[in-house]
Design an enzyme around this catalytic site. Sequence first.
Site, PDB file in Angstrom:
ATOM      1  N   GLY A   1     -69.250 -37.587 -57.545  1.00  0.00           N
ATOM      2  CA  GLY A   1     -67.873 -37.219 -57.834  1.00  0.00           C
ATOM      3  C   GLY A   1     -67.123 -38.368 -58.471  1.00  0.00           C
ATOM      4  N   SER A   2     -66.091 -38.041 -59.242  1.00  0.00           N
ATOM      5  CA  SER A   2     -65.254 -39.073 -59.850  1.00  0.00           C
ATOM      6  C   SER A   2     -63.858 -38.510 -60.040  1.00  0.00           C
ATOM      7  CB  SER A   2     -65.834 -39.540 -61.184  1.00  0.00           C
ATOM      8  OG  SER A   2     -65.914 -38.465 -62.101  1.00  0.00           O
ATOM      9  N   GLY A   3     -62.889 -39.402 -60.052  1.00  0.00           N
ATOM     10  CA  GLY A   3     -61.504 -38.993 -60.220  1.00  0.00           C
ATOM     11  C   GLY A   3     -60.658 -40.182 -60.617  1.00  0.00           C
TER      12      GLY A   3
ATOM     13  N   MET B   1     -58.930 -42.206 -58.879  1.00  0.00           N
ATOM     14  CA  MET B   1     -58.953 -43.384 -58.023  1.00  0.00           C
ATOM     15  C   MET B   1     -60.316 -44.037 -57.922  1.00  0.00           C
ATOM     16  SD  MET B   1     -56.275 -42.940 -54.942  1.00  0.00           S
ATOM     17  CE  MET B   1     -57.196 -41.755 -53.995  1.00  0.00           C
ATOM     18  N   GLY B   2     -61.356 -43.427 -58.474  1.00  0.00           N
ATOM     19  CA  GLY B   2     -62.657 -44.062 -58.407  1.00  0.00           C
ATOM     20  C   GLY B   2     -63.801 -43.083 -58.494  1.00  0.00           C
TER      21      GLY B   2
ATOM     22  N   VAL C   1     -67.510 -41.611 -56.497  1.00  0.00           N
ATOM     23  CA  VAL C   1     -68.134 -41.431 -55.191  1.00  0.00           C
ATOM     24  C   VAL C   1     -69.639 -41.273 -55.380  1.00  0.00           C
ATOM     25  CG1 VAL C   1     -68.178 -40.073 -53.064  1.00  0.00           C
ATOM     26  CG2 VAL C   1     -66.053 -40.283 -54.362  1.00  0.00           C
TER      27      VAL C   1
ATOM     28  N   LYS D   1     -67.239 -44.587 -51.746  1.00  0.00           N
ATOM     29  CA  LYS D   1     -66.267 -44.473 -52.834  1.00  0.00           C
ATOM     30  C   LYS D   1     -65.872 -45.863 -53.322  1.00  0.00           C
ATOM     31  CE  LYS D   1     -62.204 -42.086 -54.453  1.00  0.00           C
ATOM     32  NZ  LYS D   1     -61.383 -40.886 -54.278  1.00  0.00           N
TER      33      LYS D   1
ATOM     34  N   ASP E   1     -50.752 -38.556 -52.456  1.00  0.00           N
ATOM     35  CA  ASP E   1     -51.512 -37.877 -53.513  1.00  0.00           C
ATOM     36  C   ASP E   1     -52.088 -36.556 -52.997  1.00  0.00           C
ATOM     37  OD1 ASP E   1     -52.427 -37.624 -56.108  1.00  0.00           O
ATOM     38  OD2 ASP E   1     -54.270 -38.751 -55.760  1.00  0.00           O
TER      39      ASP E   1
END
Length: 508
Positions: free
Chosen positions: A26-28, A30-31, A33, A49, A149
Amino acid sequence: MNQSLLTSSSSTDLLANRYQLKELIGSGGMGKVFLANDILLGGIPVAVKFLTQTVIDAKIEQDFAREALMSAALSQKSIHIVRAYDYGVNEKGKPYYVMEYLCGKSLKDLIPLPLSMFLTLSRQICLGLQCAHQGISIDGKICPLVHRDIKPANILVIPDPILGQLVKILDFGIARFVNYASTSSTSRGFHGTLPYCSPEQLDGEKLDSRSDIYSLGVMMFEMLTGIKPWQPETDYFGAWYKAHHFEQPKAIADVKPTLKLPQKLNNLIMACLSKKPSDRPQNIAQILQVLNSLEHSNFPSLPKTLASPFSLRCPLDSGLPITVKESYQQLLWPPNKPAQEIVFPQLIDTRQGFMAALWLMLPKQEIKNYALSTLHNQFIFITSPHPMLLWVTVLYNRQLAPKWLPCYLDMQNPQNLRMVSFLAENEHYPLIFFTLEAPHSCSNLLSSRIEPAQRQMLKTWVQQIYTLPPTSQPQLSKQLLKQQYKQVQSRIWRHLESEPELVFSGSM
């Protein structure tokens, strides 16, 4: 940060001499995973993360450690906040924290939701937020936490044996660190998710729980309608600033006219979206009060499958002996079992032979809700370090969250071995429902069919037990099965959702 985080971690390189990174999951904003194995604990899966920021001085590293510690402490207080285990900074200055690895779905992939599921998930989200807003004790001082958030991408929904679907809030406490680290370094840009930010957050003001309540209102609007309360022409900061500060949100009735929303739920969401914090609900308890009242009321806008009474008649093809169908309502809840929401296997005497059955206790309304369900079952068996069987039954209805009913059976226990032998002999097994409300009467019966291949496996496993040496490590095997159970849940859930049309089975 890039994929080199993973490639640089070879089979001999461990993060913190403990975590073996496996793959990016996963990615977003904030960073990123990564799935990893915790070598120290026998290779169990965890999620690691890495945050986007780089630690540039001791002060930022100290602040990250404080936020990570607070997040970890908070996760011990509520099942609705993802559990954090560890934190640190790698050799490149990237801060990371280690979380429980969960198989589930992001809320953003589930919306829009039916009203019943909306109420269930919203209540759990609020319970997690309430726990954080009430604060945790640090050095004898109560420190409230504001998420900063709240959005569908930060809500994970996982299968749960009791709740059906369990909400986990991600990234608690970390958002504040990301904001702080960015504004303390060369970058002074805005950090947050613009469609969900409160007006005061966009102004850079000091935030309290009412900012999260505003974000929650945006998310609840989207959970019901599938769109956000505002749709500015661009996604730039200025457009969203104007929307949050000066434009009124759309009306839910205009966005989705077919949704028959109770007026007090509509009023609650609109109140959460008030521009001024003083005009919103002042705490999560006020929101929970409304949600709880709606869950316990029989308002006409609930789906009819929730409100309609269930039939106690047995279909001819249920596969259960007629003696079970005729006499199940005379069964009594065992006095040695607590009167609470539990499930356990029990042999019943049908006068045509013994039969393995599942006995479970649920609230009356929930028994009605699941009266018309597709039933699915699966069995998992391990022989080492201790022979243990996991017997999983799922009640599935597209209108509702799935109800997961797992049972772990120590196969060195003679009674359990006998139970599984009878399970293998019969094509069906009954689910016998008792009401949580006094006098805990037996109120419904469902029938679950075991596929021939599964029955043959059960017979093979029973025979295999007699060839195994005695052991004394049932808890270790149970923990291993629990890890497999999480993976199986995800696969079963996807399978059930992919069925083109579900045929309701076995309502008695």
